[in-house]
Design an enzyme around this catalytic site. Structure first.
Site, PDB file in Angstrom:
ATOM      1  N   ASP A  45       0.843  -1.204   0.000  1.00  0.00           N
ATOM      2  CA  ASP A  45       0.000   0.000   0.000  1.00  0.00           C
ATOM      3  C   ASP A  45       0.879   1.256   0.000  1.00  0.00           C
ATOM      4  O   ASP A  45       0.376   2.380  -0.035  1.00  0.00           O
ATOM      5  CB  ASP A  45      -1.015  -0.002   1.157  1.00  0.00           C
ATOM      6  CG  ASP A  45      -0.358  -0.064   2.522  1.00  0.00           C
ATOM      7  OD1 ASP A  45       0.883  -0.154   2.613  1.00  0.00           O
ATOM      8  OD2 ASP A  45      -1.102  -0.015   3.532  1.00  0.00           O
ATOM      9  N   SER A  46       2.221   1.058  -0.029  1.00  0.00           N
ATOM     10  CA  SER A  46       3.134   2.174  -0.290  1.00  0.00           C
ATOM     11  C   SER A  46       2.794   2.820  -1.627  1.00  0.00           C
ATOM     12  O   SER A  46       3.225   3.937  -1.909  1.00  0.00           O
ATOM     13  CB  SER A  46       4.587   1.685  -0.294  1.00  0.00           C
ATOM     14  OG  SER A  46       4.734   0.553  -1.124  1.00  0.00           O
ATOM     15  N   ASP A  84      -0.963  -6.136  -0.007  1.00  0.00           N
ATOM     16  CA  ASP A  84      -1.351  -5.511   1.264  1.00  0.00           C
ATOM     17  C   ASP A  84      -2.857  -5.369   1.417  1.00  0.00           C
ATOM     18  O   ASP A  84      -3.546  -4.918   0.484  1.00  0.00           O
ATOM     19  CB  ASP A  84      -0.767  -4.091   1.343  1.00  0.00           C
ATOM     20  CG  ASP A  84       0.574  -4.062   2.053  1.00  0.00           C
ATOM     21  OD1 ASP A  84       0.943  -5.061   2.695  1.00  0.00           O
ATOM     22  OD2 ASP A  84       1.247  -3.018   1.959  1.00  0.00           O
ATOM     23  N   LYS A 114      -1.035  -9.363   3.163  1.00  0.00           N
ATOM     24  CA  LYS A 114      -0.212  -8.846   4.276  1.00  0.00           C
ATOM     25  C   LYS A 114      -1.046  -7.892   5.116  1.00  0.00           C
ATOM     26  O   LYS A 114      -1.804  -7.081   4.560  1.00  0.00           O
ATOM     27  CB  LYS A 114       1.037  -8.146   3.739  1.00  0.00           C
ATOM     28  CG  LYS A 114       1.915  -7.559   4.862  1.00  0.00           C
ATOM     29  CD  LYS A 114       3.326  -7.240   4.385  1.00  0.00           C
ATOM     30  CE  LYS A 114       3.450  -5.948   3.646  1.00  0.00           C
ATOM     31  NZ  LYS A 114       3.029  -4.741   4.402  1.00  0.00           N
ATOM     32  N   GLU A 116      -0.884  -5.468   8.963  1.00  0.00           N
ATOM     33  CA  GLU A 116      -0.003  -4.868   9.970  1.00  0.00           C
ATOM     34  C   GLU A 116      -0.574  -5.080  11.371  1.00  0.00           C
ATOM     35  O   GLU A 116      -1.785  -4.988  11.565  1.00  0.00           O
ATOM     36  CB  GLU A 116       0.134  -3.357   9.699  1.00  0.00           C
ATOM     37  CG  GLU A 116       0.763  -3.055   8.352  1.00  0.00           C
ATOM     38  CD  GLU A 116       0.913  -1.562   8.086  1.00  0.00           C
ATOM     39  OE1 GLU A 116       0.652  -0.743   9.002  1.00  0.00           O
ATOM     40  OE2 GLU A 116       1.294  -1.217   6.957  1.00  0.00           O
ATOM     41  N   GLU A 183       9.900  -4.178   9.932  1.00  0.00           N
ATOM     42  CA  GLU A 183      10.277  -2.873   9.356  1.00  0.00           C
ATOM     43  C   GLU A 183      10.872  -1.961  10.424  1.00  0.00           C
ATOM     44  O   GLU A 183      10.265  -1.768  11.490  1.00  0.00           O
ATOM     45  CB  GLU A 183       9.036  -2.210   8.715  1.00  0.00           C
ATOM     46  CG  GLU A 183       9.354  -0.844   8.123  1.00  0.00           C
ATOM     47  CD  GLU A 183       8.326  -0.329   7.135  1.00  0.00           C
ATOM     48  OE1 GLU A 183       7.366  -1.065   6.809  1.00  0.00           O
ATOM     49  OE2 GLU A 183       8.490   0.828   6.692  1.00  0.00           O
TER      50      GLU A 183
END
Ligand code: KIV
Length: 268
Positions: A45-46, A84, A114, A116, A183
């Site tokens: 999602d960057s 993501d 993915k 978080e 990260e």
């Protein structure tokens, strides 16, 4: 050419072979990365920052992730595709996460999703995995929580924070996660977690001891117009073209030459 799977990544960990990952958001780059030997392509999602120009990843939607993931999937034959789950698409409940993840698999060609977060995400990881959706967990600097973290800062420098991240990593593995992104955490912490887990760890700003490395494509090509993080490296320096830069990145990850000391952090 055998496709990369979550099991073959575990095999690579057992053999001590480093896993080379990069992000991609479209067909042409995905195809180039695949040709250059990247093992795992992350549709991060960057893309909210490097493709869409937002200040954070927060505005990205499931529909946008599915669109970019679908473009990437058309370009990839060998690498594993990890996509993501964006902000607001999984935190509410495991059922909500399942609906969003299902969309990324069905409409986006994702093979792994993915998400978080640590302990609060354990039930969600278990729910997805029990229903056949492989999960990559993400700990340390979790960009979707940027406002809570007070910026893009290194996490786990203090002993108590490091212990929490380490404990969360084990809980996520026990819940069935197949991979773990670490990260912006101290190298020593990433090393301890990597040694403790059976699943592969993929580091970004987490030092040289992780089982694999990932960078944001636009950072490693030096094309993001804003400053790149200290842990990134521009592989276009000294390369004659993009494919050569990506091959140099893959070779540097496989040999352990990247990341160097200048791309790593340490505990307080
Ligand atoms: O959004 C992203 O691109 C990521 C990876 C760089 C780990 O989360």
């Amino acid at each position: 050419m055998k496709p990369v799977t979550v099991s073959s990544l575990r095999e690579m960990k057992r053999r001590g072979e480093k896993i080379a990952c990069l992000t991609a958001y479209d067909y042409s780059f995905a195809s180039l990365l695949d040709r250059a030997g990247v093992d795992l392509v992350m549709v991060g999602d960057s893309l909210g920052m490097v493709v869409q120009g937002h200040d954070t990843t927060l505005p990205v939607s499931v529909a946008e992730m599915a669109y970019h993931s679908r473009c990437v999937a058309r370009g990839v034959q060998r690498a594993l595709i990890v996509t993501d789950l964006p902000f607001m698409s999984y935190q509410q409940s495991p059922q909500h996460a399942f609906a969003s993840a299902g969309r990324l698999l069905q409409k986006g060609g994702a093979q792994v999703v993915k998400l978080e977060g640590g302990e609060p995400m354990v039930a969600t990881v278990r729910f997805l995995v029990e229903r056949g959706i492989p999960v990559c967990a993400h700990l340390g600097l979790t960009p979707q929580s940027v406002h809570q973290l007070g910026g893009y800062r290194v996490q786990g420098r203090e002993a108590t924070a490091a212990e929490r991240i380490h404990r969360d990593a084990k809980m996520l593995q026990d819940a069935g996660a197949s991979l773990l992104v670490l990260e912006a955490v101290p190298s020593e912490l990433a090393q301890a977690i990597t040694q403790d887990l059976e699943i592969p760890t993929i580091g970004i700003g987490a030092g040289p001891h992780c089982d694999g490395q990932v960078l944001v494509l636009h950072d490693m090509l030096g094309i993001y117009p804003r400053p790149s993080p200290k842990f990134s490296k521009n592989f276009m320096h000294g390369a004659t073209g993009i494919e050569e830069a990506v091959k140099a990145y893959v070779a540097a990850v496989k040999s352990g030459a990247f990341p160097g000391a200048e791309h790593s952090f340490h505990a307080s």
